[in-house]
Scaffold this motif. Structure first.
Motif, PDB file in Angstrom:
ATOM      1  N   SER A  83      56.249  23.900  20.205  1.00  0.00           N
ATOM      2  CA  SER A  83      55.375  24.957  20.386  1.00  0.00           C
ATOM      3  C   SER A  83      55.826  26.464  21.162  1.00  0.00           C
ATOM      4  O   SER A  83      56.900  26.184  21.809  1.00  0.00           O
ATOM      5  N   GLY A  84      55.294  27.377  21.265  1.00  0.00           N
ATOM      6  CA  GLY A  84      55.590  28.669  21.822  1.00  0.00           C
ATOM      7  C   GLY A  84      54.370  29.360  22.239  1.00  0.00           C
ATOM      8  O   GLY A  84      53.263  29.344  21.453  1.00  0.00           O
ATOM      9  N   VAL A  85      54.394  30.454  22.954  1.00  0.00           N
ATOM     10  CA  VAL A  85      53.512  31.344  23.404  1.00  0.00           C
ATOM     11  C   VAL A  85      54.234  32.734  23.300  1.00  0.00           C
ATOM     12  O   VAL A  85      55.280  33.128  23.919  1.00  0.00           O
ATOM     13  N   MET A  86      53.374  33.672  22.448  1.00  0.00           N
ATOM     14  CA  MET A  86      53.958  35.154  22.503  1.00  0.00           C
ATOM     15  C   MET A  86      53.233  35.969  22.941  1.00  0.00           C
ATOM     16  O   MET A  86      51.900  35.777  23.239  1.00  0.00           O
ATOM     17  N   LEU A  87      53.788  36.851  23.924  1.00  0.00           N
ATOM     18  CA  LEU A  87      53.140  37.831  24.925  1.00  0.00           C
ATOM     19  C   LEU A  87      53.422  39.007  24.344  1.00  0.00           C
ATOM     20  O   LEU A  87      54.459  39.361  24.006  1.00  0.00           O
ATOM     21  N   SER A  88      52.419  39.736  23.759  1.00  0.00           N
ATOM     22  CA  SER A  88      52.570  41.371  23.357  1.00  0.00           C
ATOM     23  C   SER A  88      51.750  42.261  24.143  1.00  0.00           C
ATOM     24  O   SER A  88      50.731  41.994  24.703  1.00  0.00           O
ATOM     25  N   GLU A  89      52.157  43.579  23.918  1.00  0.00           N
ATOM     26  CA  GLU A  89      51.651  44.439  24.462  1.00  0.00           C
ATOM     27  C   GLU A  89      51.220  44.379  25.941  1.00  0.00           C
ATOM     28  O   GLU A  89      50.291  44.851  26.607  1.00  0.00           O
ATOM     29  N   LEU A  90      52.398  43.851  26.680  1.00  0.00           N
ATOM     30  CA  LEU A  90      52.375  44.052  28.010  1.00  0.00           C
ATOM     31  C   LEU A  90      52.758  45.344  28.675  1.00  0.00           C
ATOM     32  O   LEU A  90      53.797  45.774  28.232  1.00  0.00           O
ATOM     33  N   VAL A  91      52.013  45.839  29.375  1.00  0.00           N
ATOM     34  CA  VAL A  91      52.123  47.269  30.141  1.00  0.00           C
ATOM     35  C   VAL A  91      51.509  47.005  31.446  1.00  0.00           C
ATOM     36  O   VAL A  91      50.927  46.324  31.926  1.00  0.00           O
ATOM     37  N   LEU A  92      52.239  48.177  32.269  1.00  0.00           N
ATOM     38  CA  LEU A  92      51.705  48.183  33.555  1.00  0.00           C
ATOM     39  C   LEU A  92      50.022  48.804  33.707  1.00  0.00           C
ATOM     40  O   LEU A  92      49.855  49.001  32.659  1.00  0.00           O
ATOM     41  N   GLN A  93      49.492  48.374  34.779  1.00  0.00           N
ATOM     42  CA  GLN A  93      48.194  48.894  34.976  1.00  0.00           C
ATOM     43  C   GLN A  93      48.045  50.258  34.671  1.00  0.00           C
ATOM     44  O   GLN A  93      46.790  50.854  34.009  1.00  0.00           O
ATOM     45  N   GLU A  94      49.085  50.954  35.011  1.00  0.00           N
ATOM     46  CA  GLU A  94      48.893  52.380  35.153  1.00  0.00           C
ATOM     47  C   GLU A  94      48.946  53.006  33.841  1.00  0.00           C
ATOM     48  O   GLU A  94      48.746  54.115  33.399  1.00  0.00           O
ATOM     49  N   GLY A  95      49.702  52.226  32.866  1.00  0.00           N
ATOM     50  CA  GLY A  95      49.973  52.624  31.646  1.00  0.00           C
ATOM     51  C   GLY A  95      48.964  52.097  30.418  1.00  0.00           C
ATOM     52  O   GLY A  95      49.221  52.625  29.376  1.00  0.00           O
ATOM     53  N   ARG A  96      47.984  51.736  31.068  1.00  0.00           N
ATOM     54  CA  ARG A  96      46.842  51.050  30.130  1.00  0.00           C
ATOM     55  C   ARG A  96      46.041  52.334  29.585  1.00  0.00           C
ATOM     56  O   ARG A  96      45.895  53.387  30.213  1.00  0.00           O
ATOM     57  N   GLN A  97      45.612  52.304  28.226  1.00  0.00           N
ATOM     58  CA  GLN A  97      44.644  53.069  27.688  1.00  0.00           C
ATOM     59  C   GLN A  97      43.189  52.910  28.357  1.00  0.00           C
ATOM     60  O   GLN A  97      42.699  51.902  28.589  1.00  0.00           O
ATOM     61  N   ILE A  98      42.666  54.103  28.945  1.00  0.00           N
ATOM     62  CA  ILE A  98      41.404  54.033  29.861  1.00  0.00           C
ATOM     63  C   ILE A  98      40.391  53.753  28.644  1.00  0.00           C
ATOM     64  O   ILE A  98      40.088  54.687  27.509  1.00  0.00           O
ATOM     65  N   ASP A  99      39.229  52.886  28.895  1.00  0.00           N
ATOM     66  CA  ASP A  99      38.352  52.613  27.997  1.00  0.00           C
ATOM     67  C   ASP A  99      37.066  52.865  28.871  1.00  0.00           C
ATOM     68  O   ASP A  99      37.000  52.345  29.896  1.00  0.00           O
ATOM     69  N   MET A 100      36.131  53.602  28.297  1.00  0.00           N
ATOM     70  CA  MET A 100      34.941  53.682  29.360  1.00  0.00           C
ATOM     71  C   MET A 100      34.121  52.615  29.553  1.00  0.00           C
ATOM     72  O   MET A 100      33.393  52.548  30.824  1.00  0.00           O
ATOM     73  N   PHE A 101      33.998  51.644  28.793  1.00  0.00           N
ATOM     74  CA  PHE A 101      33.190  50.451  29.197  1.00  0.00           C
ATOM     75  C   PHE A 101      34.216  49.491  29.874  1.00  0.00           C
ATOM     76  O   PHE A 101      33.465  48.490  30.569  1.00  0.00           O
ATOM     77  N   ALA A 102      35.314  49.191  29.662  1.00  0.00           N
ATOM     78  CA  ALA A 102      36.127  48.043  30.159  1.00  0.00           C
ATOM     79  C   ALA A 102      36.777  48.448  31.123  1.00  0.00           C
ATOM     80  O   ALA A 102      37.020  47.508  32.284  1.00  0.00           O
TER      81      ALA A 102
END
Length: 93
Positions: A14-33
Motif C-alpha cells: 500500500s502507499g500514501v500520496m501527499l499532494s498540494e503540500l505548500v508552506l503556510q504562507e503560500g496558502r490561498q486565503i479563504d474567508m471562512f477557513a
C-alpha cells in the motif's frame, strides 16, 4: 523488515500520496477557513447551528445551499436502508 516479517502473515502493498503540500504562507486565503488566530470555520458553523437550533432550521444557511426550497427529492423509489435505520428492517412473521 527482517525483524518484523512473519512467514505466516500475508502482507499487502500500500502507499500514501501527499499532494498540494505548500508552506503556510503560500496558502490561498479563504474567508471562512483560514485564520491565524484559530479555527474560524468551526466557530462560524457552531454559531449557525446555535441560531438554527434556537429559532428554526434554515433560519441561517450558506449561500451554496441555494434559496429555492420548493424542490425536494421524490422518495417513492428510494432503496430500503436496512443497515442504517432500525425502522426499515423487514419484519418476518
Amino acid at each position: 523488515m527482517k525483524r518484523i516479517y512473519l512467514p505466516e502473515v500475508y502482507y499487502q502493498k500500500s502507499g500514501v500520496m501527499l499532494s498540494e503540500l505548500v508552506l503556510q504562507e503560500g496558502r490561498q486565503i479563504d474567508m471562512f477557513a483560514y485564520s491565524p488566530s484559530g479555527n474560524k470555520s468551526g466557530r462560524l458553523m457552531d454559531t449557525v447551528d446555535r441560531i438554527n437550533g434556537k429559532y428554526r432550521r434554515s433560519t441561517i444557511h450558506l449561500a451554496s445551499e441555494g434559496v429555492d426550497s420548493t424542490w425536494s427529492m421524490r422518495r417513492s423509489f428510494k432503496s430500503p436502508n436496512y443497515t442504517g435505520d432500525w425502522s426499515e428492517l423487514p419484519v418476518v412473521r
